[in-house]
Motif scaffolding. Structure first.
Motif, PDB file in Angstrom:
ATOM      1  N   LEU A 143       0.836  -1.195   0.000  1.00  0.00           N
ATOM      2  CA  LEU A 143       0.000   0.000   0.000  1.00  0.00           C
ATOM      3  C   LEU A 143       0.875   1.251   0.000  1.00  0.00           C
ATOM      4  CD1 LEU A 143      -2.921   0.977   0.182  1.00  0.00           C
ATOM      5  CD2 LEU A 143      -2.800   0.718   2.659  1.00  0.00           C
ATOM      6  N   PHE A 144       1.826   1.295   0.945  1.00  0.00           N
ATOM      7  CA  PHE A 144       2.728   2.456   1.047  1.00  0.00           C
ATOM      8  C   PHE A 144       4.188   2.070   0.860  1.00  0.00           C
ATOM      9  CE2 PHE A 144      -0.584   3.061   4.440  1.00  0.00           C
ATOM     10  CZ  PHE A 144      -1.333   4.016   3.789  1.00  0.00           C
ATOM     11  N   GLY A 145       4.539   0.822   1.110  1.00  0.00           N
ATOM     12  CA  GLY A 145       5.933   0.390   1.313  1.00  0.00           C
ATOM     13  C   GLY A 145       6.060   0.133   2.798  1.00  0.00           C
ATOM     14  N   CYS A 146       6.802  -0.923   3.156  1.00  0.00           N
ATOM     15  CA  CYS A 146       6.862  -1.348   4.570  1.00  0.00           C
ATOM     16  C   CYS A 146       7.081  -0.159   5.507  1.00  0.00           C
ATOM     17  CB  CYS A 146       7.991  -2.378   4.757  1.00  0.00           C
ATOM     18  SG  CYS A 146       8.223  -2.843   6.468  1.00  0.00           S
ATOM     19  N   ILE A 147       6.138   0.023   6.444  1.00  0.00           N
ATOM     20  CA  ILE A 147       6.218   1.183   7.341  1.00  0.00           C
ATOM     21  C   ILE A 147       7.036   0.882   8.601  1.00  0.00           C
ATOM     22  CG2 ILE A 147       4.097   2.315   6.557  1.00  0.00           C
ATOM     23  CD1 ILE A 147       2.677   0.994   8.988  1.00  0.00           C
ATOM     24  N   GLY A 148       7.489  -0.374   8.718  1.00  0.00           N
ATOM     25  CA  GLY A 148       8.341  -0.716   9.871  1.00  0.00           C
ATOM     26  C   GLY A 148       7.562  -0.823  11.171  1.00  0.00           C
TER      27      GLY A 148
END
Ligand code: FMN
Ligand code: SF4
Ligand code: SF4
Length: 324
Positions: free
Chosen positions: A68-73
């Motif tokens: 969705l966004f790229g791994c947000i950690g």
């Protein structure tokens, strides 16, 4: 062995540059690696990843090509994996941050928590006793566990940890406000009314204006109505990226922790809005070591209470609507 998956055709330099949700700390996606020998393909990590960063392929987890966004950690995949097969590094998250959750039996019961909440009163009358450093650490430790809009937490905390420092801040703030009185002058409120509407006009006329005058006029007489000469204050604030709720939630956790530690506390909402806009506000923030302007922020003052309440006050919500 852990190896990055799902991005095999990318050089590590390119991979480093994958953009994710921006915060003041980073705008780069975290890196995901999977130990295929340990992965059983149970899919638990996939079910908790709401970024759709990972998926099951051929019986094991892989990095997906449609996040969705790229791994947000957020680390949830690592925290739930029963076999330690997945690791996330980046956005201030790493496997070293994992810890064993305390047993449910050690957690406060609803009744205990409710009593703690009920016992809390806003305290503005403090003993001069300084607050021990280990208590300050405990407040910060508890406050760090607060949920946040998007990791890594974009909440900053300014700790004023002596009565003199808290007092000096309030004095500087009042001097700054002396130069901002035009903001609540009759002509300015009259000019602004068509632009910001009745509610803002009412708030400025009947709350902000008398508050500003009360702060400055009392401080001129040596009376600190801003932070009540507490021996400890913390300012929770964000950055221009931060979800406005984040600092407020962190401040609420800090207040609850203080109550559990036997300290009195009070939220101080009367500072943050005044120090956000304009050149003078920026100068004030810079002088005080406040790193950013932010949509929301909250001061909390703490200290050993000089007063003791024996009664609470039942509170209500403006409304509770239930839909089924
Ligand atoms: C967001 C927020 C801002 C507040 N700002 C101030 C403030 O600037 N000065 C103050 O004396 N009290 C402030 N308070 C404390 C409220 O007055 C207090 O919470 C309220 O009177 C209810 O009392 P209780 O906290 O004992 O239940 C604030 C509380 C909140 C939640
Ligand atoms: S850290 Fe969060 S966003 Fe990244 S893969 Fe794991 S669960 Fe998904
Ligand atoms: S939770 Fe662990 S074992 Fe299960 S699929 Fe994810 S990485 Fe593999």
């Amino acid at each position: 062995m852990h190896s990055p998956v799902g991005s095999l055709c990318m050089s590590s330099k390119e991979k480093e540059k994958i953009l994710a949700v921006p915060t003041s700390r980073t705008n780069i996606a975290a890196g995901i690696s999977v130990d295929r020998e340990k992965c059983t393909g149970c899919g638990l990590c996939v079910s908790v990843c709401k970024d759709f960063s990972i998926e099951i392929k051929d019986g094991a987890v892989e990095v997906s090509d449609h996040p969705l966004f790229g791994c947000i950690g957020c680390g949830h995949c690592m925290a739930i994996c029963p076999s330690g097969a997945i690791e996330v590094v980046g956005r201030a998250c790493s496997p070293e941050d994992l810890f064993d959750l305390p047993d449910r039996k050690e957690a406060a019961t609803y009744e205990q928590l409710h009593v703690l909440f009920q016992r809390r009163r806003s305290i503005r009358e403090f003993k001069e006793t300084p607050i021990e450093n280990n208590l300050i650490e405990k407040i910060l430790d508890a406050s760090r566990t607060a949920p946040m809009g998007l990791p890594p937490s974009d909440v900053n905390v300014l700790v004023l940890n002596s009565r003199d420092t808290v007092r000096l801040f309030a004095e500087d703030f009042c001097s700054y406000l002396e130069g901002m009185k035009w903001m609540v002058s009759g002509w300015f409120l009259f000019l602004m009314r068509p632009f910001w509407g009745k509610e803002n006009h009412d708030m400025f006329k009947n709350f902000i204006k008398p508050l500003l005058h009360a702060y400055t006029e009392n401080m001129r007489k040596g009376v600190n109505l801003v932070s009540y000469d507490a021996p400890l204050a913390m300012y929770f604030y964000g950055s221009p990226y931060t979800d406005p709720a984040d600092p407020i939630i962190a401040a609420t956790y800090a207040m609850t922790a203080a109550e559990a530690l036997g300290l009195g506390s009070c939220m101080i909402g009367g500072i943050h809005p005044f120090i956000q806009n304009g050149r003078k506000a920026k100068e004030f923030r810079e002088k005080q070591g406040i790193k950013f302007a932010s949509r929301e922020g909250l001061f909390v003052i703490f200290g050993y209470p000089k007063v003791k309440y024996t009664k609470g006050i039942r509170r209500t919500f403006a409304s509770i609507e239930e839909k089924q």
